[in-house]
Design an enzyme around this catalytic site. Structure first.
Site, PDB file in Angstrom:
ATOM      1  N   CYS A 171       2.624 -26.926  17.843  1.00  0.00           N
ATOM      2  CA  CYS A 171       1.311 -26.404  17.468  1.00  0.00           C
ATOM      3  C   CYS A 171       1.188 -26.089  15.975  1.00  0.00           C
ATOM      4  CB  CYS A 171       0.967 -25.210  18.356  1.00  0.00           C
ATOM      5  SG  CYS A 171      -0.794 -24.837  18.354  1.00  0.00           S
ATOM      6  N   HIS A 205       2.927 -25.499  24.260  1.00  0.00           N
ATOM      7  CA  HIS A 205       3.666 -24.237  24.253  1.00  0.00           C
ATOM      8  C   HIS A 205       4.235 -24.027  25.651  1.00  0.00           C
ATOM      9  CE1 HIS A 205       2.310 -22.453  20.455  1.00  0.00           C
ATOM     10  NE2 HIS A 205       1.065 -22.739  20.731  1.00  0.00           N
TER      11      HIS A 205
HETATM   12  N1  GLN Z   1      -3.089 -21.656  13.918  1.00  0.00           N
HETATM   13  C1  GLN Z   1      -3.177 -22.845  14.641  1.00  0.00           C
HETATM   14  C2  GLN Z   1      -4.481 -23.072  15.402  1.00  0.00           C
HETATM   15  O1  GLN Z   1      -5.053 -22.165  15.974  1.00  0.00           O
HETATM   16  C3  GLN Z   1      -1.967 -22.927  15.554  1.00  0.00           C
HETATM   17  C4  GLN Z   1      -1.952 -21.974  16.708  1.00  0.00           C
HETATM   18  C5  GLN Z   1      -0.755 -22.118  17.571  1.00  0.00           C
HETATM   19  O2  GLN Z   1       0.348 -22.376  17.084  1.00  0.00           O
HETATM   20  N2  GLN Z   1      -0.937 -21.922  18.868  1.00  0.00           N
HETATM   21  O3  GLN Z   1      -4.942 -24.174  15.406  1.00  0.00           O
END
Ligand code: GLN
Length: 328
Positions: free
Chosen positions: A177, A275
């Site tokens: 992510c 995740h």
């Molecule tokens: N900050 C990024 C987004 O919201 C990644 C978020 C995350 O790692 N879940 O797109």
């Protein structure tokens, strides 16, 4: 939970009702205490079930006992194999990039090596420390909030050549992510352009809403879809010549919700929005990374370990199937 305990070296049985659970421990010492921990939804049915057991005598409860797991699923005492030096896993910025237990990916990699007798070493790199990837075999970056991601971007941009050299040399890297977004050329937060490491052919633009939920994606790495959980505001677009990890999204949105792609594979790099953490429920992905790292070593000892010895993945499959059942 069963998979998590397995990775902590504990073999746990899944028992689906309270009477059976009490039955399973009822032949232990008489003064043993049995704890039932329920979440909010499960609490009223649990209390009802415990009430129903009040008048039962001990012997009828023991008769509910299920056979306990025999411990065979958690291999221990594996003879170590010869390797010129331990496989070195580098976990980048655990304090900033560890959303939804992404750090569990490191535990999964470490255990899956150890269960095969492969000597393994895990090094964490924290903010402010100099990055040393010279003898790294697998690098892991988790996800993080925009704020943490920005801090890591500042930290890594100054050392971007090291990451680029590692990736171009075929180094194995798992990025989840926010970590995945960071590997691209840029991350646009409205007008604001955050420069990325530029090691993969992708860029990300933050959308007006967040993409949240369970995901399943078909890949060329495993017969069953990979499963996970996504929560991101950024939409990632791969360049036309880039290869996605997920070739078609079964459920969820993946990279952007438009083109049906999820993540990226480039040389030894896997970028993904999954995740969860991703590796315990998708063991083929974990073994792809370990395989790639050993192939890159290229010496006779590393090559002799390939193809990787299969492991007993019964619990991992059960967790994968449970995640599949959550899909709409
Ligand atoms: N900050 C990024 C987004 O919201 C990644 C978020 C995350 O790692 N879940 O797109």
């Amino acid at each position: 939970m069963q998979v998590r305990l397995k990775y902590a070296g504990i073999d746990a049985a899944i028992i689906s009702d309270v009477a059976q659970a009490i039955g399973a421990v009822a032949d232990e010492a008489a003064d043993d205490t049995f704890y039932a921990v329920a979440n909010y939804t499960a609490f009223p049915p649990l209390v009802k079930e415990l009430d129903g057991l009040k008048d039962d005598d001990a012997s009828s409860i023991v008769s509910h006992a299920v056979t306990r797991a025999d411990g065979s699923a958690v291999p221990t005492d594996i003879a170590p194999v010869e390797l010129s030096r331990p496989l070195r896993i580098v976990y980048l910025y655990p304090d900033a990039l560890n959303l939804y237990a992404d750090g569990g990916n490191v535990i999964a990699l470490e255990r899956r090596c150890a269960w095969r007798g492969i000597p393994v070493r895990v090094d964490e790199v924290h903010m402010g420390e100099t990055l040393d990837l010279t003898d790294a075999d697998i690098v892991m970056m988790g996800g993080g909030s925009d704020r943490d991601q920005l801090a890591v971007a500042h930290e890594l941009l100054a050392q971007k050549d090291k990451v680029a050299a590692y990736v171009e040399d075929g180094g194995t890297l798992l990025a989840i992510c926010g970590g995945y977004q960071l590997l691209g050329r840029s991350y646009y937060m409205g007008e604001n352009r955050i420069e990325g490491l530029g090691v993969i052919a992708a860029e990300t633009v933050r959308g007006s809403d967040r993409l949240i939920g369970n995901v399943a994606v078909k890949t060329d790495l495993a017969p069953e879809p990979f499963v996970g959980f996504e929560n991101h505001g950024g939409r990632t677009l791969l360049d036309a010549d880039a290869t996605p990890l997920g070739t078609s999204v079964v459920t969820g949105t993946g990279n952007n919700g438009d083109d049906g792609f999820e993540g990226i594979i480039y040389k030894g790099v896997i970028g993904t929005y999954l995740h969860g953490p991703a590796l315990p429920k998708n063991p083929e992905l974990a073994d792809w990374l370990i395989t790639h790292a050993l192939e890159r070593r290229g010496d006779a000892q590393a090559t002799a370990l390939l193809p990787l010895k299969p492991l007993d993945d019964t619990y991992e499959r059960t967790a994968h199937d449970a995640a599949m059942k959550l899909l709409p």
